[in-house]
Design a protein around this motif. Sequence first.
Motif, PDB file in Angstrom:
ATOM      1  N   SER A 265     -55.330  24.129 -13.918  1.00  0.00           N
ATOM      2  CA  SER A 265     -56.217  24.257 -12.717  1.00  0.00           C
ATOM      3  C   SER A 265     -57.603  23.996 -12.989  1.00  0.00           C
ATOM      4  O   SER A 265     -57.962  24.820 -14.360  1.00  0.00           O
ATOM      5  CB  SER A 265     -56.126  25.740 -12.044  1.00  0.00           C
ATOM      6  OG  SER A 265     -57.134  25.808 -11.144  1.00  0.00           O
TER       7      SER A 265
ATOM      8  N   ASP B 164     -60.204  24.131 -11.055  1.00  0.00           N
ATOM      9  CA  ASP B 164     -60.906  24.478  -9.853  1.00  0.00           C
ATOM     10  C   ASP B 164     -61.075  26.066  -9.925  1.00  0.00           C
ATOM     11  O   ASP B 164     -61.071  26.708  -9.046  1.00  0.00           O
ATOM     12  CB  ASP B 164     -61.058  23.877  -8.747  1.00  0.00           C
ATOM     13  CG  ASP B 164     -59.530  24.192  -8.080  1.00  0.00           C
ATOM     14  OD1 ASP B 164     -58.817  25.185  -9.135  1.00  0.00           O
ATOM     15  OD2 ASP B 164     -59.057  23.842  -6.891  1.00  0.00           O
TER      16      ASP B 164
ATOM     17  N   LYS C  66     -58.052  28.129  -7.926  1.00  0.00           N
ATOM     18  CA  LYS C  66     -58.036  27.725  -6.700  1.00  0.00           C
ATOM     19  C   LYS C  66     -56.760  27.113  -6.198  1.00  0.00           C
ATOM     20  O   LYS C  66     -56.058  27.221  -5.304  1.00  0.00           O
ATOM     21  CB  LYS C  66     -59.260  27.372  -6.072  1.00  0.00           C
ATOM     22  CG  LYS C  66     -60.580  28.037  -6.116  1.00  0.00           C
ATOM     23  CD  LYS C  66     -61.623  27.538  -5.408  1.00  0.00           C
ATOM     24  CE  LYS C  66     -62.896  28.110  -5.489  1.00  0.00           C
ATOM     25  NZ  LYS C  66     -63.279  28.244  -7.015  1.00  0.00           N
ATOM     26  N   THR C  67     -56.586  26.079  -7.071  1.00  0.00           N
ATOM     27  CA  THR C  67     -55.464  25.194  -6.856  1.00  0.00           C
ATOM     28  C   THR C  67     -54.730  24.759  -8.351  1.00  0.00           C
ATOM     29  O   THR C  67     -55.730  24.959  -9.171  1.00  0.00           O
ATOM     30  CB  THR C  67     -55.639  23.773  -6.136  1.00  0.00           C
ATOM     31  OG1 THR C  67     -56.711  23.071  -6.783  1.00  0.00           O
ATOM     32  CG2 THR C  67     -56.385  24.176  -4.650  1.00  0.00           C
TER      33      THR C  67
END
Length: 398
Positions: free
Chosen positions: A117, A119, A122-123
């Motif tokens: 990930s 970010d 978050k994803t």
Amino acid sequence: MIKYLFALVFFWVGFAAHAHEGHTGHQQASLAVSLALDAQDKLWRAAVKDGFVEVSSSLDAGKSFSRPVRVNQVAQKIGADGEARPKIAVSAGGYIYVSWTEALKKPFSGYIWFARSVDAGKTFEKPYIVHQDRSEITHRFDALHVSAGGSITVAWVDKRDLLAAKAAGKPYEGAAIYYAVSKDSGASFLPEQKLADSSCECCRIALAGKPDGRVAAMWRHVFEGSERDHMIAEIPAADKMPDPKRATFGRWKIDGCPHHGAALAAGGDGARWWGYHMAWYDGGNDDAGKDAALFYARMDGEAWVSSPPRKFGNMKKQAGHAALLAAGENVWLAWREKDAGKSQLWLMKSSDEGKSWESPKMMADVGGTADYPLLLQNGKVSLLVWNTAGEGLKVIPL
């Protein structure tokens, strides 16, 4: 001796079936989790539920966690029991890295997967298989390490050389240790390389980083006469060959994998680096198993000569699965024991880099089952973490 072997066989067969086969179905949830601290003291957790690796985070020392984010979008049979579990690490730049083992249809076969990930959790980007060899064979018991410079190392147990030897009619003991390295923050991995032949088949691999960015691996090895001691080796530079060295000398003879991997931590910070702290289990060779023990020792990283091993833990209470953490001159050892249907968490501290130790302290006592202990550190905060069936995740500041 027969009595000892009889008891050991029943212990090992039961454990082996549990470790090999118990994770091949989609778990509702598993106690076998991994955790990591980031630079902001946020606690990150990787767990398996219903065939998915899920990542969540906590800002209150594990009292509550964020809504889990799925890493793999297609359900898999994921190793999440005992020595096998998903791994999680956080880079200095805040990238979240996760590796795990997918169990395949053939017995004891698997693939090592990786995802990242970029970010802050978050994803997750699309997962991919770390190794280029895609044979339906053993690629299992992955270990994950991220160096201070950002290099990522994934190591695992691999049986491609065993199968090649059998096909050629040649003898071969155990499995092998393979590894792959990423130099681009997990966007890709270089082709895998072999670190050593004749590893044990089902014990976790311990990885530890040196101040100069190099990574060392410690694993249970099959020595001549089926002695199941440990080997240690640094991941070599691209133009160098691996140079494994024997690390322990208990000379425990057992024709099978104990499912009991070692723990490893670097000794000394920066220019003061002197070697490694090691902790491991040895079953002993006595008839009744009374000489089985957990051991701690310091190893000189240049001469590869270990100090006299020190026993710890109450073997009458099945002491095992130690964790190690070193921060400056402070060293902690944590392990699990069982007593009258309860699981106990024990801790022992050294303030002089493992030369002497304070008396062990029981940190928690819970009913029912519990996972192996974990020790975490991010440069500022040191934590003892223990996942329990009855009382959830326990996080203890050190």
